[in-house]
Design an enzyme around this catalytic site. Structure first.
Site, short mmCIF file in Angstrom:
data_model
loop_
_atom_site.label_atom_id
_atom_site.label_comp_id
_atom_site.label_asym_id
_atom_site.label_seq_id
_atom_site.Cartn_x
_atom_site.Cartn_y
_atom_site.Cartn_z
N LYS A 74 -5.19 6.80 59.42
CA LYS A 74 -4.28 7.91 59.12
C LYS A 74 -5.07 9.21 58.89
O LYS A 74 -4.67 10.28 59.35
CB LYS A 74 -3.43 7.57 57.88
CG LYS A 74 -2.36 6.53 58.19
CD LYS A 74 -1.76 5.89 56.96
CE LYS A 74 -0.80 4.76 57.39
NZ LYS A 74 -0.29 3.96 56.29
N ASP A 131 6.89 8.73 53.99
CA ASP A 131 7.16 7.33 54.35
C ASP A 131 8.66 7.08 54.50
O ASP A 131 9.07 6.09 55.09
CB ASP A 131 6.65 6.40 53.23
CG ASP A 131 5.34 5.72 53.58
OD1 ASP A 131 5.10 5.48 54.78
OD2 ASP A 131 4.55 5.45 52.65
N GLN A 135 -0.34 3.92 49.97
CA GLN A 135 -0.43 2.74 50.82
C GLN A 135 0.03 1.50 50.06
O GLN A 135 -0.41 1.23 48.95
CB GLN A 135 -1.90 2.58 51.30
CG GLN A 135 -2.11 1.47 52.31
CD GLN A 135 -1.43 1.72 53.65
OE1 GLN A 135 -1.23 2.87 54.08
NE2 GLN A 135 -1.05 0.66 54.34
N1 GUN Z 1 1.86 -0.71 54.28
C1 GUN Z 1 2.22 -1.24 55.48
N2 GUN Z 1 2.95 -0.36 56.18
C2 GUN Z 1 3.09 0.74 55.40
C3 GUN Z 1 3.74 1.99 55.59
O1 GUN Z 1 4.38 2.28 56.60
N3 GUN Z 1 3.63 2.87 54.55
C4 GUN Z 1 2.96 2.57 53.41
N4 GUN Z 1 2.93 3.47 52.46
N5 GUN Z 1 2.35 1.42 53.22
C5 GUN Z 1 2.41 0.51 54.21
#
Ligand code: GUN
Length: 290
Positions: A53, A120, A97
């Site tokens: 990311k 998100d 995350q």
């Molecule tokens: N963990 C797995 N997929 C995601 C996601 O799309 N966003 C976040 N914040 N954590 C994750």
């Protein structure tokens, strides 16, 4: 029939290129979009996602900051950091995350993020807005799936979409999003029996469970569009989806590979949500400056 591959990696690359131009324009107008990524602990999969990311942000010119807490961090310290990021003008999007360690309530964390910075799309306000058909941040994986179907000119309206998996991150928001796009939706889960009776009826089958090999050729309708959200490591460490790719591709009309399918689209939609948050912030700021 051999299915046409939906190349998420290429579609995402093209989108990043377009975003780079959009970010350049924003910067020339004195605004730099910013994303804060919060990582807790040393989970290797989470570390790898977060690294990706941050790399994506660099590529398109989005300012990013990584806040890395130890596994033992208290819930209070994490919530305090989120409140600080909510107030920080250079940060337009906040991503924490998941999963988080046991001492921390994920729901508390999600609900502490300002809905305006919730890139998100997990905050109940954004989910509620999506539920009622209002504009909102849309969770990145479901948004990426819709985007990749658009990219290969698949019309969603009127299709029977069968989703396997009811997670808050993928299955449930995907069901809502497809519904908002005028599909007829069936949402299956671990207690659905027999699963194949449902999956065989799908025009579009979305599989988001996390079990390698869950869906084989016998489980789909000829010509179905198959979207594989699974990310599993097999015994020799190779990534595999939830779908038996080689046999299903001989029966489907479109299929997404793993890796190189949904994953890159999820990442690029995070950038898109960050730009959306930054644009909104700038519009509000300019409005108040007038
Ligand atoms: N963990 C797995 N997929 C995601 C996601 O799309 N966003 C976040 N914040 N954590 C994750």
């Amino acid at each position: 029939m051999t299915a046409q591959l939906i190349n998420g990696k290429e579609i995402a690359r093209a989108k990043r290129l377009a975003m780079k131009a959009a970010v350049g324009k924003m910067k020339s107008e004195g605004a730099v979009p910013g994303l804060a990524v919060v990582l807790v602990g040393e989970n290797p999969a989470s570390q790898s996602y977060v690294k990706g990311k941050i790399r994506d942000c660099k590529e398109v010119g989005i300012y990013s900051e990584l806040i890395h807490f130890p596994e033992s961090v208290s819930e209070k310290a994490l919530l305090d950091k989120i409140r600080e990021l909510n107030e920080k003008a250079s940060v337009h999007g906040i991503l924490v995350q998941l999963p988080l360690p046991k001492q921390i309530s994920e729901q508390k964390v999600i609900q502490t993020i300002s809905p305006a910075k919730d890139v998100d799309g997990f905050h109940p306000i954004n989910l509620g807005r999506m539920m009622t058909g209002q504009s909102s941040f849309v969770p990145c994986t479901p948004a990426g799936i819709i985007e990749m179907l658009h990219a290969v000119n698949v019309q969603i309206a009127g299709k029977h979409v069968v989703i396997v998996g009811r997670s808050n991150i993928v299955g449930k928001p995907a069901a809502l999003l497809f519904l908002n796009n005028n599909a007829t939706v069936t949402l299956c889960h671990s207690k659905t029996t027999p699963l194949s009776q449902y999956t065989k009826q799908a025009d579009v089958l979305v599989v988001a469970v996390g079990h390698a090999g869950l869906i084989g050729a016998e489980d789909i309708k000829p010509g179905a569009i198959v979207i594989d959200v699974g990310m599993n490591r097999n015994a020799d460490g190779k990534l595999a989806g939830d779908v038996e790719f080689e046999e299903v591709r001989e029966k489907a009309s479109f299929i997404t590979p793993v890796p190189g399918g949904v994953g890159p689209m999820t990442r690029v939609m995070l950038l898109e949500n960050t730009l959306k948050a930054a644009n909104h912030f700038i519009r509000e700021r300019d409005l108040h400056a007038e």
